[in-house]
Design a protein around this motif. Sequence first.
Motif, mmCIF file in Angstrom:
data_model
loop_
_atom_site.group_PDB
_atom_site.id
_atom_site.type_symbol
_atom_site.label_atom_id
_atom_site.label_comp_id
_atom_site.label_asym_id
_atom_site.label_seq_id
_atom_site.Cartn_x
_atom_site.Cartn_y
_atom_site.Cartn_z
ATOM 1 N N TRP A 70 0.837 -1.197 0.000
ATOM 2 C CA TRP A 70 0.000 0.000 0.000
ATOM 3 C C TRP A 70 0.870 1.244 0.000
ATOM 4 O O TRP A 70 1.943 1.270 0.604
ATOM 5 C CB TRP A 70 -0.911 0.030 1.220
ATOM 6 N N ALA A 71 0.358 2.293 -0.647
ATOM 7 C CA ALA A 71 1.060 3.585 -0.618
ATOM 8 C C ALA A 71 0.939 4.228 0.761
ATOM 9 O O ALA A 71 1.888 4.815 1.271
ATOM 10 C CB ALA A 71 0.501 4.511 -1.691
ATOM 11 N N GLY A 72 -0.241 4.117 1.366
ATOM 12 C CA GLY A 72 -0.447 4.670 2.693
ATOM 13 C C GLY A 72 -0.006 3.690 3.758
ATOM 14 O O GLY A 72 -0.283 2.485 3.659
ATOM 15 N N VAL A 73 0.686 4.190 4.766
ATOM 16 C CA VAL A 73 1.205 3.301 5.814
ATOM 17 C C VAL A 73 0.695 3.706 7.201
ATOM 18 O O VAL A 73 1.217 3.238 8.210
ATOM 19 C CB VAL A 73 2.753 3.277 5.809
ATOM 20 N N GLU A 74 -0.343 4.533 7.252
ATOM 21 C CA GLU A 74 -0.830 5.005 8.549
ATOM 22 C C GLU A 74 -1.405 3.882 9.410
ATOM 23 O O GLU A 74 -1.476 4.008 10.635
ATOM 24 C CB GLU A 74 -1.871 6.112 8.367
ATOM 25 N N LYS A 75 -1.805 2.767 8.789
ATOM 26 C CA LYS A 75 -2.312 1.637 9.552
ATOM 27 C C LYS A 75 -1.205 0.697 10.019
ATOM 28 O O LYS A 75 -1.467 -0.242 10.768
ATOM 29 C CB LYS A 75 -3.337 0.860 8.727
ATOM 30 N N ILE A 76 0.020 0.943 9.550
ATOM 31 C CA ILE A 76 1.139 0.069 9.889
ATOM 32 C C ILE A 76 2.072 0.734 10.891
ATOM 33 O O ILE A 76 2.555 0.105 11.832
ATOM 34 C CB ILE A 76 1.951 -0.309 8.633
ATOM 35 N N THR A 77 2.365 2.013 10.686
ATOM 36 C CA THR A 77 3.396 2.672 11.487
ATOM 37 C C THR A 77 3.126 2.663 12.992
ATOM 38 O O THR A 77 4.082 2.634 13.768
ATOM 39 C CB THR A 77 3.615 4.119 11.005
ATOM 40 N N ASP A 91 5.017 3.000 -7.097
ATOM 41 C CA ASP A 91 5.305 2.316 -8.360
ATOM 42 C C ASP A 91 4.665 3.070 -9.508
ATOM 43 O O ASP A 91 3.771 3.891 -9.309
ATOM 44 C CB ASP A 91 4.832 0.864 -8.317
ATOM 45 N N SER A 92 5.106 2.771 -10.706
ATOM 46 C CA SER A 92 4.665 3.533 -11.878
ATOM 47 C C SER A 92 3.175 3.371 -12.137
ATOM 48 O O SER A 92 2.505 4.303 -12.589
ATOM 49 C CB SER A 92 5.470 3.103 -13.109
ATOM 50 N N GLY A 93 2.623 2.179 -11.863
ATOM 51 C CA GLY A 93 1.193 1.977 -12.083
ATOM 52 C C GLY A 93 0.351 2.812 -11.153
ATOM 53 O O GLY A 93 -0.661 3.407 -11.556
ATOM 54 N N ALA A 283 3.912 -3.422 -9.021
ATOM 55 C CA ALA A 283 4.243 -3.604 -7.605
ATOM 56 C C ALA A 283 5.249 -4.741 -7.433
ATOM 57 O O ALA A 283 6.174 -4.652 -6.611
ATOM 58 C CB ALA A 283 2.986 -3.887 -6.798
ATOM 59 N N ALA A 284 5.091 -5.809 -8.190
ATOM 60 C CA ALA A 284 6.026 -6.931 -8.103
ATOM 61 C C ALA A 284 7.442 -6.493 -8.458
ATOM 62 O O ALA A 284 8.421 -6.954 -7.843
ATOM 63 C CB ALA A 284 5.570 -8.067 -9.026
ATOM 64 N N GLU A 285 7.570 -5.593 -9.412
ATOM 65 C CA GLU A 285 8.893 -5.081 -9.786
ATOM 66 C C GLU A 285 9.547 -4.353 -8.617
ATOM 67 O O GLU A 285 10.734 -4.545 -8.330
ATOM 68 C CB GLU A 285 8.762 -4.134 -10.981
ATOM 69 N N VAL A 286 8.772 -3.508 -7.924
ATOM 70 C CA VAL A 286 9.302 -2.727 -6.811
ATOM 71 C C VAL A 286 9.685 -3.633 -5.642
ATOM 72 O O VAL A 286 10.750 -3.477 -5.030
ATOM 73 C CB VAL A 286 8.276 -1.662 -6.361
ATOM 74 N N ILE A 287 8.816 -4.594 -5.320
ATOM 75 C CA ILE A 287 9.091 -5.514 -4.209
ATOM 76 C C ILE A 287 10.356 -6.318 -4.473
ATOM 77 O O ILE A 287 11.239 -6.435 -3.605
ATOM 78 C CB ILE A 287 7.890 -6.457 -3.985
ATOM 79 N N ALA A 288 10.452 -6.897 -5.661
ATOM 80 C CA ALA A 288 11.620 -7.724 -5.987
ATOM 81 C C ALA A 288 12.901 -6.904 -5.969
ATOM 82 O O ALA A 288 13.943 -7.363 -5.483
ATOM 83 C CB ALA A 288 11.420 -8.385 -7.346
ATOM 84 N N GLU A 289 12.837 -5.677 -6.481
ATOM 85 C CA GLU A 289 14.038 -4.828 -6.483
ATOM 86 C C GLU A 289 14.464 -4.485 -5.068
ATOM 87 O O GLU A 289 15.666 -4.458 -4.758
ATOM 88 C CB GLU A 289 13.764 -3.554 -7.279
ATOM 89 N N ASN A 290 13.511 -4.248 -4.180
ATOM 90 C CA ASN A 290 13.878 -3.922 -2.799
ATOM 91 C C ASN A 290 14.502 -5.120 -2.087
ATOM 92 O O ASN A 290 15.444 -4.955 -1.298
ATOM 93 C CB ASN A 290 12.666 -3.401 -2.031
ATOM 94 N N ILE A 291 14.009 -6.308 -2.340
ATOM 95 C CA ILE A 291 14.630 -7.491 -1.728
ATOM 96 C C ILE A 291 16.024 -7.713 -2.312
ATOM 97 O O ILE A 291 16.960 -8.074 -1.586
ATOM 98 C CB ILE A 291 13.715 -8.721 -1.896
ATOM 99 N N ARG A 292 16.181 -7.483 -3.601
ATOM 100 C CA ARG A 292 17.530 -7.561 -4.192
ATOM 101 C C ARG A 292 18.467 -6.585 -3.503
ATOM 102 O O ARG A 292 19.609 -6.933 -3.147
ATOM 103 C CB ARG A 292 17.478 -7.254 -5.698
ATOM 104 N N ARG A 293 17.982 -5.348 -3.300
ATOM 105 C CA ARG A 293 18.802 -4.329 -2.646
ATOM 106 C C ARG A 293 19.168 -4.745 -1.219
ATOM 107 O O ARG A 293 20.318 -4.604 -0.798
ATOM 108 C CB ARG A 293 18.049 -2.990 -2.617
ATOM 109 N N ALA A 294 18.190 -5.214 -0.484
ATOM 110 C CA ALA A 294 18.453 -5.595 0.903
ATOM 111 C C ALA A 294 19.486 -6.712 0.978
ATOM 112 O O ALA A 294 20.406 -6.679 1.813
ATOM 113 C CB ALA A 294 17.151 -6.024 1.576
ATOM 114 N N GLU A 295 19.364 -7.699 0.104
ATOM 115 C CA GLU A 295 20.298 -8.820 0.107
ATOM 116 C C GLU A 295 21.694 -8.401 -0.337
ATOM 117 O O GLU A 295 22.692 -8.994 0.061
ATOM 118 C CB GLU A 295 19.772 -9.940 -0.781
#
Length: 310
Positions: A70-77, A91-93, A283-295
């Motif tokens: 989700w773009a909004g994170v007020e329910k998570i923070t 993400d671009s979409g 969204a899948a592109e963004v998630i996968a790229e972030n896991i690549r970055r973290a690793e």
Amino acid sequence: MTANVLFAGRPDAWPAYEPLLRAEFARLGVPANLRNEFAPEEVDYIIFAPNGPVSDFTPFTRLKAVLSLWAGVEKITPNASLTVPLTRMVDSGLEQGMTEWVAGHSLRYHLGMDTHILDQNGRWEPKAPPLAKDRNVTVLGLGALGTASAQALAALGFQVSGWSRTQKEIEGVSCFAGADGLKEALAKAEIVILLLPDTPATENTLNAETLAMLPRGAKIINPGRGPLIDDGALLAALDSGQVGHATLDVFRIEPLPPEHPYWAHPNVTVTPHIASETRESTAAEVIAENIRRAEAGEPLLHLVDRSLGY
């Protein structure tokens, strides 16, 4: 080393996301074991949505990061059990969908389309609208979605102002910040678009005081968050004519209760939280790229500052 990735979004979203995420992990060369069920102590990363099955992060003892869909994170923070880095979805979409919705409703107001579509009554009034260059539009919130929307409106020729809590510089947009900047940004705003995050600092950004700063008859478009507007103050401003019309896509309670006065008000358009949504493919592109970055030990994209709430 293979990372264990738990998909903890809405269960019915798993069939759509699974093949896309696997394809992105393969494309990026990320060794990932992706499932929608894991023993918590085995999980390295959580792909997360608040309407999914995870609410307590305490059992995830080797967790490295939580990646929100989700773009909004007020329910998570506010979740005290979340102590690892949190990213939000940009993400671009999501940007393209929001830009299209904002541009469409801004043009609807600018061109006076409601008069011809909804209020014919046999009247023949051949009065053309002004050109976009003579129409002032203000975007409140200059994050990724606000910036994309402001730039799109500027490209259409509108006089675009933008306001944010911290000063921004965006080509083609007059940028303001702070309390004095908000007053200046609203002073000429014939159309106001709200794309701020939902935080304690942004609640009721449009209230009786700030609505009075607008030119009489200004139009409001809110695809951001419901609490950005003081509902009672907006209804009063609509009744008095200070605000000419409001198009609202988000609300404090959703679905909007049938008895809410917005439904029956002649100068309110309600849309059912459809301005934009996360698209699985981008969204899948963004998630996968972030896991690549973290690793790889690289900085995460779209990292949330939990002290600010976005």
